[in-house]
Write an enzyme that holds these catalytic residues in place. Structure first.
Site: not given
Ligand code: NAD
Length: 295
Positions: A54, A98, A121
């Protein structure tokens, strides 16, 4: 029939190019580049790989990547304090924590602490709610990537019968909402669904997001259906080797479907590309700038 292979890798590359252009325009307008903060707690090897890729993708798109690595023993209070600091940091446009988190930390409490305007997200209940009522929202990356591939393949999805297999908050549920938003007739199947093959046989669009290797068989697929395989499963390939397969029995299903995503190289590459896209979208929205067309 032999299905067209939906090349997610190529589509993702194109999207990343458009994101890089959008990031450069943002920089020209504001004097800084969009910034994504990625938080990793602990040493999980798979999560470490994701976080690294990422960060790399961010830099390649000309965006700023801010990585925060915290020890496995981090307390929930300390993690939330970091999230709050990132919420307040004007250089940070997107925050990604994460998952999974170590067991002493409640995922839900951490996601709830993220400013919904920076929730790239799309997991915050405010964004899930906005998606559900059809308002502008930051949408989870994997299902939004699937929708992009479907629209690229089919154009207008209106009136299609879509079956989503899996009801997770990360993939299945938002996928169903997105398809409903495109005026599909949507069925959500899950572990308690009765006669799943029969449900899938009615679908013009099948999205499989289960996590069971090659569960969806070719004789479940309606001839000409478009199949999106979200599953990533590692299986034995003999001689001590492993390989990745999806949730769909690809070789046989490709004889029946009109188009299908491979694993790897289908949905997988879309997730990071959409994450970058969401970061630019969040950056512009936060500053009250007009949305970019083509993202
Ligand atoms: P999850 O475990 O949270 O959810 C799985 C869903 O499948 C559940 O809703 C469950 O009801 C359903 N299910 C389980 N067994 C079933 C059965 N026998 N019949 C019908 N439904 C059944 O998983 P998730 O996070 O939604 O991920 C699903 C898959 O997608 C996994 O393989 C994951 O690795 C993959 N994934 C890929 C990406 C990507 O970037 N390509 C991103 C996220 C997840």
């Amino acid at each position: 029939m032999t299905a067209a292979v939906i090349d997610g890798k190529a589509f993702a590359q194109g999207l990343r190019g458009r994101v890089a252009e959008a990031a450069a325009r943002f920089e020209a307008e504001t004097g800084r580049t969009p910034g994504l903060a990625v938080v990793l707690v602990g040493e999980d090897p798979a999560s470490s790989v994701y976080v690294r890729s990422k960060g790399k993708a961010c830099l390649e798109a000309g965006m700023e990547s801010l990585e925060h690595r915290l020890p496995e023993t981090t307390s929930q209070a300390d993690l939330i304090a970091l999230v709050e600091a990132l919420n307040a940091d004007p250089k940070v446009d997107g925050i990604l924590v994460q998952l999974p988190l170590p067991k002493q930390i409640d995922d839900k409490a951490v996601i709830a602490a993220i400013d919904p305007a920076k929730d790239v997200d799309g997991f915050h209940v405010v964004n899930a709610g906005r998606l559900a009522v059809g308002e502008d929202a930051l949408v989870p990356c994997t299902p939004l990537g699937c929708l992009m591939l479907l629209k690229d393949q089919l154009g207008d999805l209106s009136g299609k019968n879509a079956v989503v297999i899996g009801r997770s908050n990360i993939v299945g549920k938002p996928m169903a909402q997105l398809l409903l938003g495109e005026s599909c007739t949507v069925t959500i199947a899950h572990s308690r669904t009765q006669d799943l093959p029969d449900v899938v046989r009615r679908a013009d669009i099948v999205v499989a997001a289960v996590g069971r290797p090659e569960m969806v068989k070719a004789n479940w697929i309606k001839p000409g259906a478009v199949v999106i395989d979200v599953g990533i499963n590692r299986v034995e390939a003999g001689e001590g080797k492993t390989r990745l397969v999806g949730d769909v029995a690809y070789d046989e299903a490709a004889e029946i479907a009109s188009a299908i995503t491979p694993v790897p190289g289908g949905v997988g590459p879309m997730t990071i590309a959409v994450l970058l896209r969401n970061t630019v979208v969040a950056a512009r929205a936060r500053l009250g700038l007009a949305a970019e067309a083509g993202l």
